[in-house]
Design a protein around this motif. Structure first.
Motif, PDB file in Angstrom:
ATOM      1  N   THR A   1       0.854  -1.185   0.000  1.00  0.00           N
ATOM      2  CA  THR A   1       0.000   0.000   0.000  1.00  0.00           C
ATOM      3  C   THR A   1       0.894   1.239   0.000  1.00  0.00           C
ATOM      4  OG1 THR A   1      -0.158   0.130   2.414  1.00  0.00           O
ATOM      5  CG2 THR A   1      -1.858  -1.147   1.265  1.00  0.00           C
ATOM      6  N   ILE A   2       0.307   2.368  -0.360  1.00  0.00           N
ATOM      7  CA  ILE A   2       1.044   3.612  -0.445  1.00  0.00           C
ATOM      8  C   ILE A   2       0.216   4.738   0.166  1.00  0.00           C
ATOM      9  CG2 ILE A   2       0.165   4.130  -2.767  1.00  0.00           C
ATOM     10  CD1 ILE A   2       2.970   5.303  -3.389  1.00  0.00           C
ATOM     11  N   TRP A   3       0.903   5.686   0.815  1.00  0.00           N
ATOM     12  CA  TRP A   3       0.277   6.887   1.365  1.00  0.00           C
ATOM     13  C   TRP A   3       0.862   8.072   0.611  1.00  0.00           C
ATOM     14  CZ3 TRP A   3      -2.550   7.036   6.255  1.00  0.00           C
ATOM     15  CH2 TRP A   3      -2.759   5.778   6.814  1.00  0.00           C
ATOM     16  N   ILE A   4       0.009   8.895   0.032  1.00  0.00           N
ATOM     17  CA  ILE A   4       0.461  10.064  -0.725  1.00  0.00           C
ATOM     18  C   ILE A   4      -0.220  11.293  -0.155  1.00  0.00           C
ATOM     19  CG2 ILE A   4       0.578  11.157  -2.984  1.00  0.00           C
ATOM     20  CD1 ILE A   4       0.345   8.340  -4.199  1.00  0.00           C
ATOM     21  N   SER A   5       0.582  12.292   0.185  1.00  0.00           N
ATOM     22  CA  SER A   5       0.064  13.540   0.749  1.00  0.00           C
ATOM     23  C   SER A   5       0.124  14.623  -0.314  1.00  0.00           C
ATOM     24  CB  SER A   5       0.920  13.941   1.959  1.00  0.00           C
ATOM     25  OG  SER A   5       0.524  15.206   2.422  1.00  0.00           O
ATOM     26  N   GLY A   6      -0.897  15.455  -0.359  1.00  0.00           N
ATOM     27  CA  GLY A   6      -0.900  16.544  -1.325  1.00  0.00           C
ATOM     28  C   GLY A   6      -1.900  17.623  -0.960  1.00  0.00           C
ATOM     29  N   THR A   7      -1.823  18.707  -1.672  1.00  0.00           N
ATOM     30  CA  THR A   7      -2.744  19.829  -1.466  1.00  0.00           C
ATOM     31  C   THR A   7      -3.815  19.792  -2.541  1.00  0.00           C
ATOM     32  OG1 THR A   7      -1.490  21.330  -2.885  1.00  0.00           O
ATOM     33  CG2 THR A   7      -0.855  21.234  -0.558  1.00  0.00           C
ATOM     34  N   LEU A   8      -4.749  20.690  -2.438  1.00  0.00           N
ATOM     35  CA  LEU A   8      -5.825  20.731  -3.437  1.00  0.00           C
ATOM     36  C   LEU A   8      -5.278  21.004  -4.832  1.00  0.00           C
ATOM     37  CD1 LEU A   8      -6.915  23.818  -4.514  1.00  0.00           C
ATOM     38  CD2 LEU A   8      -7.019  24.050  -2.069  1.00  0.00           C
ATOM     39  N   HIS A   9      -4.058  21.512  -4.933  1.00  0.00           N
ATOM     40  CA  HIS A   9      -3.472  21.811  -6.231  1.00  0.00           C
ATOM     41  C   HIS A   9      -3.053  20.565  -7.008  1.00  0.00           C
ATOM     42  CE1 HIS A   9      -2.804  25.406  -3.699  1.00  0.00           C
ATOM     43  NE2 HIS A   9      -3.249  26.002  -4.784  1.00  0.00           N
ATOM     44  N   ASN A  10      -2.827  19.449  -6.293  1.00  0.00           N
ATOM     45  CA  ASN A  10      -2.340  18.276  -7.016  1.00  0.00           C
ATOM     46  C   ASN A  10      -2.993  16.950  -6.631  1.00  0.00           C
ATOM     47  OD1 ASN A  10      -1.228  17.692  -4.519  1.00  0.00           O
ATOM     48  ND2 ASN A  10       0.877  18.028  -5.140  1.00  0.00           N
ATOM     49  N   ILE A  11      -3.668  16.874  -5.526  1.00  0.00           N
ATOM     50  CA  ILE A  11      -4.121  15.575  -5.021  1.00  0.00           C
ATOM     51  C   ILE A  11      -5.187  14.920  -5.909  1.00  0.00           C
ATOM     52  CG2 ILE A  11      -5.952  16.304  -3.418  1.00  0.00           C
ATOM     53  CD1 ILE A  11      -3.187  13.674  -2.760  1.00  0.00           C
ATOM     54  N   PHE A  12      -6.003  15.722  -6.562  1.00  0.00           N
ATOM     55  CA  PHE A  12      -7.029  15.144  -7.435  1.00  0.00           C
ATOM     56  C   PHE A  12      -6.390  14.513  -8.669  1.00  0.00           C
ATOM     57  CE2 PHE A  12      -9.253  18.525  -5.077  1.00  0.00           C
ATOM     58  CZ  PHE A  12     -10.156  17.729  -4.405  1.00  0.00           C
ATOM     59  N   SER A  13      -5.364  15.154  -9.214  1.00  0.00           N
ATOM     60  CA  SER A  13      -4.627  14.577 -10.347  1.00  0.00           C
ATOM     61  C   SER A  13      -3.930  13.289  -9.936  1.00  0.00           C
ATOM     62  CB  SER A  13      -3.584  15.573 -10.864  1.00  0.00           C
ATOM     63  OG  SER A  13      -4.204  16.744 -11.304  1.00  0.00           O
ATOM     64  N   VAL A  14      -3.385  13.268  -8.731  1.00  0.00           N
ATOM     65  CA  VAL A  14      -2.727  12.070  -8.222  1.00  0.00           C
ATOM     66  C   VAL A  14      -3.735  10.934  -8.084  1.00  0.00           C
ATOM     67  CG1 VAL A  14      -1.536  11.070  -6.220  1.00  0.00           C
ATOM     68  CG2 VAL A  14      -0.884  13.331  -7.062  1.00  0.00           C
ATOM     69  N   GLY A  15      -4.917  11.236  -7.561  1.00  0.00           N
ATOM     70  CA  GLY A  15      -5.969  10.218  -7.421  1.00  0.00           C
ATOM     71  C   GLY A  15      -6.382   9.632  -8.756  1.00  0.00           C
ATOM     72  N   VAL A  16      -6.542  10.488  -9.760  1.00  0.00           N
ATOM     73  CA  VAL A  16      -6.900  10.009 -11.103  1.00  0.00           C
ATOM     74  C   VAL A  16      -5.780   9.134 -11.661  1.00  0.00           C
ATOM     75  CG1 VAL A  16      -7.293  10.750 -13.488  1.00  0.00           C
ATOM     76  CG2 VAL A  16      -8.481  11.900 -11.628  1.00  0.00           C
ATOM     77  N   ALA A  17      -4.530   9.552 -11.475  1.00  0.00           N
ATOM     78  CA  ALA A  17      -3.392   8.768 -11.965  1.00  0.00           C
ATOM     79  C   ALA A  17      -3.337   7.394 -11.287  1.00  0.00           C
ATOM     80  CB  ALA A  17      -2.086   9.525 -11.744  1.00  0.00           C
ATOM     81  N   LEU A  18      -3.603   7.358  -9.985  1.00  0.00           N
ATOM     82  CA  LEU A  18      -3.632   6.079  -9.278  1.00  0.00           C
ATOM     83  C   LEU A  18      -4.696   5.157  -9.869  1.00  0.00           C
ATOM     84  CD1 LEU A  18      -3.253   7.181  -5.544  1.00  0.00           C
ATOM     85  CD2 LEU A  18      -1.651   5.752  -6.841  1.00  0.00           C
ATOM     86  N   GLU A  19      -5.885   5.700 -10.093  1.00  0.00           N
ATOM     87  CA  GLU A  19      -6.968   4.884 -10.647  1.00  0.00           C
ATOM     88  C   GLU A  19      -6.646   4.422 -12.065  1.00  0.00           C
ATOM     89  OE1 GLU A  19     -10.398   7.365  -9.996  1.00  0.00           O
ATOM     90  OE2 GLU A  19     -10.757   6.449  -8.033  1.00  0.00           O
TER      91      GLU A  19
END
Length: 82
Positions: free
Chosen positions: A6-24
């Motif tokens: 598993t992985i934990w990724i921290s981010g701000t509103l500026h990037n976390i949504f893009s990270v979530g889409v990339a993970l999916e």
């Protein structure tokens, strides 16, 4: 990362949504979205927005069928410190 990791990724509103889409897109399963409230956030000098006083942490696993572990007893110690 191990296949069943598993992985934990921290981010701000500026990037976390893009990270979530990339993970999916990479076929990860997002287990939780955790909100971390900053106790001393940086000031908003422009005075045009609210202060960014939180960050989002995404907890995801690589293999959707893998069993992940969550030790609730270890997390409960934080509740006692309030």
């Amino acid at each position: 990362m191990k296949p069943n990791g598993t992985i934990w990724i921290s981010g701000t509103l500026h990037n976390i949504f893009s990270v979530g889409v990339a993970l999916e897109q990479e076929d990860f399963k997002i287990l939780n979205n955790i909100t971390w409230q900053k106790t001393n956030p940086p000031p908003n000098l422009s005075c045009r927005y609210f202060t960014h006083s939180t960050e989002t942490i995404l907890w995801a696993k690589k293999n959707k069928s893998a069993k992940h572990f969550f030790y609730i007893a270890k997390w409960k110690i934080f509740d006692k410190k309030k």
